[in-house]
Scaffold this motif. Structure first.
Motif, PDB file in Angstrom:
ATOM      1  N   ASP A  80      44.720  10.892  -9.241  1.00 58.64           N
ATOM      2  CA  ASP A  80      45.019  11.998 -10.151  1.00 58.64           C
ATOM      3  C   ASP A  80      43.762  12.736 -10.606  1.00 58.64           C
ATOM      4  O   ASP A  80      43.859  13.734 -11.325  1.00 58.64           O
ATOM      5  N   VAL A  81      42.583  12.261 -10.216  1.00 58.81           N
ATOM      6  CA  VAL A  81      41.327  12.915 -10.591  1.00 58.81           C
ATOM      7  C   VAL A  81      40.855  13.794  -9.432  1.00 58.81           C
ATOM      8  O   VAL A  81      40.679  13.311  -8.313  1.00 58.81           O
ATOM      9  N   HIS A  82      40.664  15.073  -9.720  1.00 59.42           N
ATOM     10  CA  HIS A  82      40.146  15.991  -8.694  1.00 59.42           C
ATOM     11  C   HIS A  82      38.638  15.816  -8.611  1.00 59.42           C
ATOM     12  O   HIS A  82      37.914  15.974  -9.598  1.00 59.42           O
ATOM     13  N   VAL A  83      38.143  15.477  -7.409  1.00 60.24           N
ATOM     14  CA  VAL A  83      36.730  15.165  -7.214  1.00 60.24           C
ATOM     15  C   VAL A  83      36.103  16.197  -6.289  1.00 60.24           C
ATOM     16  O   VAL A  83      36.644  16.513  -5.226  1.00 60.24           O
ATOM     17  N   LEU A  84      34.965  16.714  -6.702  1.00 59.67           N
ATOM     18  CA  LEU A  84      34.174  17.609  -5.876  1.00 59.67           C
ATOM     19  C   LEU A  84      32.884  16.882  -5.513  1.00 59.67           C
ATOM     20  O   LEU A  84      32.119  16.493  -6.393  1.00 59.67           O
ATOM     21  N   GLU A  85      32.645  16.687  -4.220  1.00 57.37           N
ATOM     22  CA  GLU A  85      31.436  16.010  -3.760  1.00 57.37           C
ATOM     23  C   GLU A  85      30.333  17.040  -3.537  1.00 57.37           C
ATOM     24  O   GLU A  85      30.530  18.026  -2.834  1.00 57.37           O
ATOM     25  N   ASP A  86      29.177  16.800  -4.140  1.00 53.28           N
ATOM     26  CA  ASP A  86      28.103  17.788  -4.190  1.00 53.28           C
ATOM     27  C   ASP A  86      26.798  17.128  -3.743  1.00 53.28           C
ATOM     28  O   ASP A  86      26.213  16.329  -4.476  1.00 53.28           O
ATOM     29  N   VAL A  87      26.360  17.426  -2.525  1.00 55.44           N
ATOM     30  CA  VAL A  87      25.142  16.833  -1.959  1.00 55.44           C
ATOM     31  C   VAL A  87      24.007  17.848  -2.058  1.00 55.44           C
ATOM     32  O   VAL A  87      24.131  18.977  -1.578  1.00 55.44           O
ATOM     33  N   ARG A  88      22.890  17.442  -2.685  1.00 52.64           N
ATOM     34  CA  ARG A  88      21.805  18.366  -2.979  1.00 52.64           C
ATOM     35  C   ARG A  88      20.469  17.826  -2.489  1.00 52.64           C
ATOM     36  O   ARG A  88      20.129  16.664  -2.746  1.00 52.64           O
ATOM     37  N   LEU A  89      19.703  18.663  -1.805  1.00 53.93           N
ATOM     38  CA  LEU A  89      18.354  18.305  -1.370  1.00 53.93           C
ATOM     39  C   LEU A  89      17.388  18.679  -2.492  1.00 53.93           C
ATOM     40  O   LEU A  89      16.635  19.652  -2.409  1.00 53.93           O
ATOM     41  N   LEU A  90      17.447  17.892  -3.573  1.00 52.55           N
ATOM     42  CA  LEU A  90      16.662  18.146  -4.776  1.00 52.55           C
ATOM     43  C   LEU A  90      16.312  16.810  -5.437  1.00 52.55           C
ATOM     44  O   LEU A  90      16.991  15.800  -5.204  1.00 52.55           O
ATOM     45  N   PRO A  91      15.297  16.780  -6.291  1.00 50.50           N
ATOM     46  CA  PRO A  91      15.082  15.589  -7.114  1.00 50.50           C
ATOM     47  C   PRO A  91      16.305  15.353  -8.002  1.00 50.50           C
ATOM     48  O   PRO A  91      16.946  16.312  -8.459  1.00 50.50           O
ATOM     49  N   PRO A  92      16.672  14.105  -8.283  1.00 49.65           N
ATOM     50  CA  PRO A  92      17.895  13.826  -9.037  1.00 49.65           C
ATOM     51  C   PRO A  92      17.985  14.535 -10.381  1.00 49.65           C
ATOM     52  O   PRO A  92      19.020  15.121 -10.717  1.00 49.65           O
ATOM     53  N   ALA A  93      16.914  14.501 -11.180  1.00 51.07           N
ATOM     54  CA  ALA A  93      16.970  15.119 -12.502  1.00 51.07           C
ATOM     55  C   ALA A  93      17.214  16.620 -12.395  1.00 51.07           C
ATOM     56  O   ALA A  93      17.974  17.200 -13.185  1.00 51.07           O
ATOM     57  N   GLN A  94      16.605  17.262 -11.423  1.00 55.36           N
ATOM     58  CA  GLN A  94      16.783  18.709 -11.251  1.00 55.36           C
ATOM     59  C   GLN A  94      18.206  19.032 -10.800  1.00 55.36           C
ATOM     60  O   GLN A  94      18.826  19.978 -11.303  1.00 55.36           O
ATOM     61  N   ALA A  95      18.731  18.249  -9.865  1.00 57.16           N
ATOM     62  CA  ALA A  95      20.094  18.485  -9.385  1.00 57.16           C
ATOM     63  C   ALA A  95      21.110  18.343 -10.515  1.00 57.16           C
ATOM     64  O   ALA A  95      22.033  19.154 -10.648  1.00 57.16           O
ATOM     65  N   LEU A  96      20.938  17.335 -11.360  1.00 56.72           N
ATOM     66  CA  LEU A  96      21.888  17.091 -12.441  1.00 56.72           C
ATOM     67  C   LEU A  96      21.725  18.092 -13.581  1.00 56.72           C
ATOM     68  O   LEU A  96      22.710  18.544 -14.158  1.00 56.72           O
ATOM     69  N   SER A  97      20.476  18.431 -13.916  1.00 54.74           N
ATOM     70  CA  SER A  97      20.273  19.377 -15.019  1.00 54.74           C
ATOM     71  C   SER A  97      20.849  20.742 -14.684  1.00 54.74           C
ATOM     72  O   SER A  97      21.383  21.443 -15.549  1.00 54.74           O
TER      73      SER A  97
END
Length: 218
Positions: free
Chosen positions: A162-179
């Motif tokens: 029941d949870v809609h999930v979007l998978e997001d793969v980023r070629l970035l440092p983790p903190a930058q991708a999340l911020s």
């Protein structure tokens, strides 16, 4: 035992937003709210969740339960929009199970989308290429990382259909991708090991995030 969410108010930190966030979350979860001020006994032993301010990441002591750090942001940040989703920072090779559980449960409880962000980097052999990374190699590596994330999340997606999930793969440092994703999120969820103080990635994320950050111990 009564379920308790603790709002920890530290000095002159933005205590109103901390208590407001904790009160709203306690209402969603059907939990009691306890407000603890500086100088009081910590009162964290029976807490299911602790909420505090994120002004000074270097001064944060991480408890044994999930900790939500609320940043100082404008009065009406993007994360305040109704229906804003949950962002999960996940390592596709070694997902932090408790953090993934927390993120899926929170998205289900709120009825919002979950964006799973996986920050990857080129393999070490890329540094040896004399003319940079060819586009076809980059595409092949990225396709592999996308598949890793899909495989890692499959057990949770099957349990939480029941949870809609979007998978997001980023070629970035983790903190930058999340911020970057925090600008339109209600909450960013990350896992941590048993250290009692934030590591460099978490400190960077807390400095840059535009929404609250939940830090979930393994």
């Amino acid at each position: 035992m009564e379920r308790v969410i603790v709002a920890r108010v530290q000095g002159s930190t933005h205590h109103e937003s901390v208590v407001r966030w904790a009160r709203q979350e306690a209402t969603r979860r059907g939990s009691a709210l306890r407000v603890v001020h500086d100088g009081q006994p910590d009162g964290l032993n029976d807490a299911e969740l602790v909420v505090t301010g994120a002004r000074d990441p270097d001064g944060v002591v991480l408890p044994g339960c999930p900790l939500v750090l609320v940043p100082e942001v404008p009065a009406a940040p993007p994360s305040a929009r109704p229906g804003a989703g949950i962002v999960l920072g996940v390592d596709a090779r070694e997902p932090a199970r408790a953090a993934v559980d927390f993120a899926f449960d929170t998205a289900r409880m709120r009825g919002v989308r979950l964006r799973a962000v996986y920050a990857w980097r080129f393999p070490s052999c890329a540094a040896e290429l004399p003319f940079g990374v060819p586009e076809e190699d980059r595409a092949a590596w990225e396709d592999h990382e996308v598949q890793l994330l899909s495989d890692a999340l499959r057990p949770w997606r099957e349990r939480h259909s029941d949870v809609h999930v979007l998978e997001d793969v980023r070629l970035l440092p983790p903190a930058q991708a999340l911020s970057r994703r925090s600008a339109s999120a209600a909450l960013v969820v990350v896992g941590r090991t048993q250290e009692r103080e934030p590591g460099p990635t978490l400190r960077a994320l807390l400095t840059e995030a535009l929404c609250p950050v939940a830090v979930v111990p393994t």
